[in-house]
Every structure is written in structure tokens, then in C-alpha cells.
Design an enzyme around this catalytic site. Structure first.
Site, PDB file in Angstrom:
ATOM      1  N   CYS A 110      -8.859 -12.996  47.203  1.00  0.00           N
ATOM      2  CA  CYS A 110      -9.771 -13.427  48.256  1.00  0.00           C
ATOM      3  C   CYS A 110     -11.161 -13.558  47.654  1.00  0.00           C
ATOM      4  CB  CYS A 110      -9.770 -12.417  49.407  1.00  0.00           C
ATOM      5  SG  CYS A 110     -10.916 -12.830  50.742  1.00  0.00           S
ATOM      6  N   GLU A 148      -4.979 -17.181  44.425  1.00  0.00           N
ATOM      7  CA  GLU A 148      -3.857 -17.046  45.355  1.00  0.00           C
ATOM      8  C   GLU A 148      -3.964 -18.069  46.478  1.00  0.00           C
ATOM      9  OE1 GLU A 148      -1.951 -13.568  48.255  1.00  0.00           O
ATOM     10  OE2 GLU A 148      -3.271 -13.026  46.583  1.00  0.00           O
TER      11      GLU A 148
END
Length: 546
Positions: free
Chosen positions: A410, A444
Site C-alpha cells: 500500500c 501489489e
């Protein structure tokens, strides 16, 4: 000469008949009819306007009609029905308007306040959102106003509010009687006050300090059945008098919150925080974040920019800042160049700080799902230092052990630092760590909209810089990946978007487009080297077990 009767079905409301009568009567009679017909025309116009108003009010259901037929009383008073000279057309015009308005009238529906959203529900399990703890409202949308959460019913709340109102009236009356007393500094207690004091003392003395076994079993069963979804049973914990005082305070606080919600200052039910006060900035939020309900319903949060603790008011924040000893994130400072620093924070060692950081990030990220399970992650927090401390610029997190070699889980740049180059610095720093680890990394998925734009821009600059410095004749995607630590899939997608990858005679060729390289060199010269990561300023070694 006899006067001709006027046609009742005339569409000109009597204007043609007045012309006909003017030809066969004297001038005085003509003036009288003109005045009468003028009054008729004006009254018909007012009747039609009033019927249109009734239509509009019935469609919008804003207010009930003021007469059973749907007409406004003012339109009826415009025609003097008691006058002996009222013509047949006047009564016919009124009858037609009444029939039209009666068709437009609709039955009045039950109305609630405009802020009521019937899609909202009380979060208490098994509650139908009916009733209110104060006994004054028909519905509730939060725990603070839920009778079921407080182990009460809606009818019991209504009974309690009537007894409280009666008590308030009695107290107000007694205070008025005491106003005649002289206002000296030390007044003797009145007879009424002494009786009340004795009554309270007696009520507190009657309380059984040791609850019976049956009541203990009841408390235990209630706690095991409902856990935190209901308020604990409060009977016999204190005297009935003190318990009633507590219930009054609960009802009053719930009533104040309901008033704020109706005014739009509180967003109960939606739990959407609209703004946060963060340091010297007031930031508008973009998305919902699962803060506790008592904080989320306030609409505005106050945060300490150093320890990220969230508070309910400016006063609490000011008191906190006076005693908060934090001036930078916890963890190890692994990078510093000028005013820019990066701290490595372990989610297992600093769990509360990392949870608060995730809750803060969710206010500006749509796809983020990690809030409380922060132990398997490392957080790299970038700050900008001044004489007051290290201010949060942004951060990225990564798994301690990623089987897919994700170097970012993140990533966020705070809104007040966006479009200033800090996002690319965070991305570049994540790839610098991958180079030290001798791994190939990739973010990700899925990426947010802003994150995808930032990463594509970064990959473009990395490839153009590599091609500009490359002096050989043959180049492979594998070599580029090993040099830049960028995943080959990301390299191929970037080359395709730049139209630099061609298929010719069974092979993929990389085209060196000089025009794109020249544009990149021009932008790089204008930007300068202030917002870049210096690998020599990194003091870090990969954690063990990665």
C-alpha cells in the site's frame, strides 16, 4: 328591451356578453356590468392560481391543504357569495375550480425529516431502528439513540421522558418560588431543599451493596449472550437515584446528537468523516474509513500529526499536543538527506501507530482493506523536518515475507504533498530497497487510479534513463529488469504504451525513440535534483528472514 341570457358554456368568462349588453343598455348599466365582469375575471384568475398551487403542493407533499377541498381560503373570499347580484357564471367558475382542485388533491402521507434516510439502519443486532432513547423521535440510526442497546423498549423510553418532563416542570416551579429570597453569599437551605436531601440520602442508603446470586447469574448470562452489542445491566450497581441521573445524562446527550444530525453537522449511520484537522492543515476526506462509531459520527476528526492519535475536539487535541513527546514516527531512521527522512516501522512492535496510519490512509484510498492486522508488515514512513518536528509526507508498506516479491502493498502521499514529486520518491525508495535485497519487485495489485498513474510515470522515466545511458548494441528485458529491479511484466507493458516494442522476423525489438528521450531530458533539467532519492544516504540492511 329584454336582456339576453348569457351562455353558461362561454369560454370567454362573460366578456362577450358584456359587449352584447353594452349595445342595448344605457351607459350606466354598461359600467355596472363592466365592474362586475372585471371582478369575475380577477376571481377566476385567482382561483386558477390557487388550484395550481394546490397541485404543486400535492405533488411535492410539502404541506397539507388548508381546506377539505384543497383550495386556499383566500381564493374563496375573493368572491362575495353573500351578494345578491352574484351571477350564474361566478358559481359555475367556482364549482369547476373546486372539482379540478379536488382531483389534484392527494391524501397526506406521513412525513419525516428530510435528513432521514430509510436505507440507514441501527448497527445493533436485532434492532428495527424504531423508537429513540429520548422518547421524542420516531427513528434512530446509531447506538447512542438505540433503546434496545440500552436494554429498554421504545414504549419505556416514552414513559420515562414524560416523567422527566413532569419533574422538570416541578423543579422550575420551585425555583421560581425561591427567587423571592435574598441573594446573599451563604443562604440557608429551604425546607424543600432539606426534604429533597433527606430523600436522596434515604434512596442511596436502601441500595444493596452485595447483589444476590440470581442477579449475578443474570449479569453473566447477559454478558455472554450479547457481549459488546448491548449495554451491561446497570441495576444495583448504584442507587436508583444515581442510575436515573445517569439515564437522564444519556438521554440528553443522545438528544443533542440527534439535533446535530438533523442540522447536518453529524453523519450518524453513514459514518462518513468529512474533514480531518491534521497539523496546520484541514483536509477533506475522499472515502469511508472504519473508525469507531463514536468518532466517525462526528463528521470531523482532530489528529496528532506525530503519533496519529485521533480525538473528538480541538480542546482535547490542544491538551494532547501540550504533553505529547513524539516528534517523529517510531522505529529506525534509515534514510536522511536534507529535510527528508524515512523511518522503518515494524507493525508488530508499533501496532497502535500502524493501525492509526492505516485508518488515516483509508480516508484517501478506495481499495485499501488492511486496517488492524498490521503485524506481518513493515511500514516505511517519509517525513519532512522543520523546527517543530518531522511532518508526515507519505508512506508505503510491504510484507515481511512476500512469496510474489511484492515490494509495495500500500502506498499513499498525503493530499497536502501531492503533485510535488513525493510520490515518485516513495516509489523510487521502494525499488532501492529491492536493489539492496537483490530482488525484482512489483507493487501489489490492484492499484488505485492515482497509484497507477504514478507508477506508469515512474516506469517511463526509469526506462528512458536506462536507454539514454545504454551504450551497447543489444539489450534484453532481463538485463533491464536486473539493473532497475522492475518486474519484466511492468517493463513490457510500459514499452508497449510508449510504442517502443516491435515484433519483426520472429523477434521482439526495442526501439530507441530519441524524441521521447529528449523530452525526458528537458523535463529532468527543469525539475532539478531536489526530489530524488540518493542511494548513498540509505543506511539499511534487509531484515533477517526475508
Amino acid at each position: 328591451m329584454p336582456r339576453r341570457k348569457r351562455n353558461a358554456g362561454s369560454s370567454s368568462e362573460g366578456t362577450e356578453d358584456s359587449d352584447f349588453s353594452a349595445e342595448h343598455t344605457d351607459s350606466s348599466e354598461s359600467e355596472a356590468h363592466a365592474v362586475q365582469n372585471t371582478r369575475l375575471t380577477r376571481s377566476s384568475l385567482r382561483l386558477s392560481r390557487s388550484s395550481q398551487d394546490v397541485k404543486q403542493s400535492a405533488d411535492h407533499d410539502e404541506s397539507p391543504p388548508r381546506t377539505p377541498t384543497g383550495n386556499a381560503p383566500s381564493s374563496e373570499s375573493d368572491i362575495d357569495m353573500s351578494s345578491p347580484n352574484v351571477s350564474h357564471d361566478e358559481s359555475l367558475a367556482k364549482e369547476l375550480s373546486l372539482k379540478e382542485s379536488s382531483l389534484a388533491h392527494r391524501p397526506k402521507r406521513r412525513r419525516f425529516h428530510e435528513s432521514y434516510n430509510f436505507n440507514m439502519k441501527c448497527p445493533t443486532p436485532g434492532c428495527n431502528s424504531l423508537g429513540h432513547l429520548t422518547g421524542k423521535h420516531e427513528r434512530h440510526f446509531s447506538i447512542s439513540g438505540c433503546p434496545l442497546y440500552h436494554n429498554l423498549s421504545a414504549d419505556e423510553c416514552k414513559v420515562k421522558v414524560s416523567s422527566r418532563d413532569k419533574h422538570v416542570e416541578e423543579r422550575t416551579l420551585s425555583q421560581r418560588q425561591d427567587e423571592n429570597r435574598h441573594s446573599v453569599r451563604q443562604q440557608a437551605q429551604t425546607e424543600r431543599q432539606l426534604r429533597y436531601k433527606e430523600k436522596v440520602t434515604e434512596m442511596r442508603r436502601k441500595r444493596n451493596s452485595v447483589p444476590p446470586k440470581e442477579q449475578k447469574d443474570k449479569f453473566t448470562e447477559h454478558r455472554q449472550t450479547h457481549s459488546s452489542s448491548r449495554e451491561p445491566l446497570l441495576e444495583n450497581i448504584t442507587s436508583d437515584y444515581d442510575l436515573e441521573l445517569f439515564r437522564k445524562a444519556q438521554a440528553r446527550a443522545s438528544d443533542d446528537l440527534e439535533k446535530l444530525r438533523l442540522q447536518g453537522q453529524v453523519t450518524e449511520g453513514g459514518n462518513m468523516i468529512k474533514t480531518i484537522v491534521f497539523g496546520r492543515y484541514e483536509l477533506d476526506t475522499w472515502y469511508h474509513s472504519p473508525y469507531p462509531e463514536e468518532y466517525a459520527r462526528l463528521g470531523r476528526l482532530y489528529m496528532c500529526e506525530f503519533c496519529l492519535k485521533y480525538m473528538k475536539s480541538q480542546t482535547i487535541l490542544r491538551r494532547h499536543m501540550a504533553k505529547c513527546v513524539w516528534k517523529h514516527p517510531p522505529g529506525d531512521e534509515i534514510y536522511r538527506k536534507g529535510a527528508i527522512s524515512v523511518f522503518e516501522v515494524d507493525g508488530k512492535k508499533n501496532k497502535i501507530y500502524c493501525q492509526n496510519l492505516c485508518l488515516l490512509a483509508k480516508l484517501f484510498l478506495d481499495h485499501k482493506t488492511l486496517y488492524y492486522d498490521v503485524e506481518p508488515f513493515l511500514f516505511y514512513v517519509m517525513t519532512e523536518a522543520d523546527n517543530t518536528g518531522c511532518h508526515l509526507v507519505g508512506y508505503f508498506s510491504k510484507e515481511k515475507n512476500s512469496f510474489l516479491n511484492y515490494n509495495v502493498s500500500c502506498i499513499l502521499t498525503m493530499p497536502q504533498y501531492m503533485r510535488q514529486g513525493y510520490g515518485k520518491m516513495l516509489i523510487d525508495f521502494s525499488y532501492l530497497l529491492s536493489k539492496v535485497e537483490e530482488k525484482v519487485g512489483s507493487p501489489e495489485r490492484p492499484l488505485s487510479d492515482l497509484g497507477l498513474i504514478s507508477y506508469r510515470s515512474y516506469w517511463k522515466e526509469v526506462l528512458l534513463r536506462y536507454l539514454h545511458n545504454f551504450q551497447g548494441k543489444e539489450i534484453s528485458i532481463k538485463e533491464i529488469s536486473q539493473e532497475t529491479a522492475v518486474n519484466p511484466v511492468d517493463i513490457v507493458s510500459t514499452l508497449q504504451s510508449l510504442q517502443m516494442l516491435k515484433y519483426w522476423k520472429g523477434k521482439h525489438l526495442i526501439l530507441k525513440r530519441q524524441d521521447l528521450i529528449d523530452d525526458w531530458k528537458t523535463k529532468e533539467a527543469k525539475r532539478g535534483s531536489n526530489k530524488t532519492i540518493d542511494p548513498t544516504s540509505l543506511k539499511w540492511s534487509p531484515p533477517k528472514g526475508t
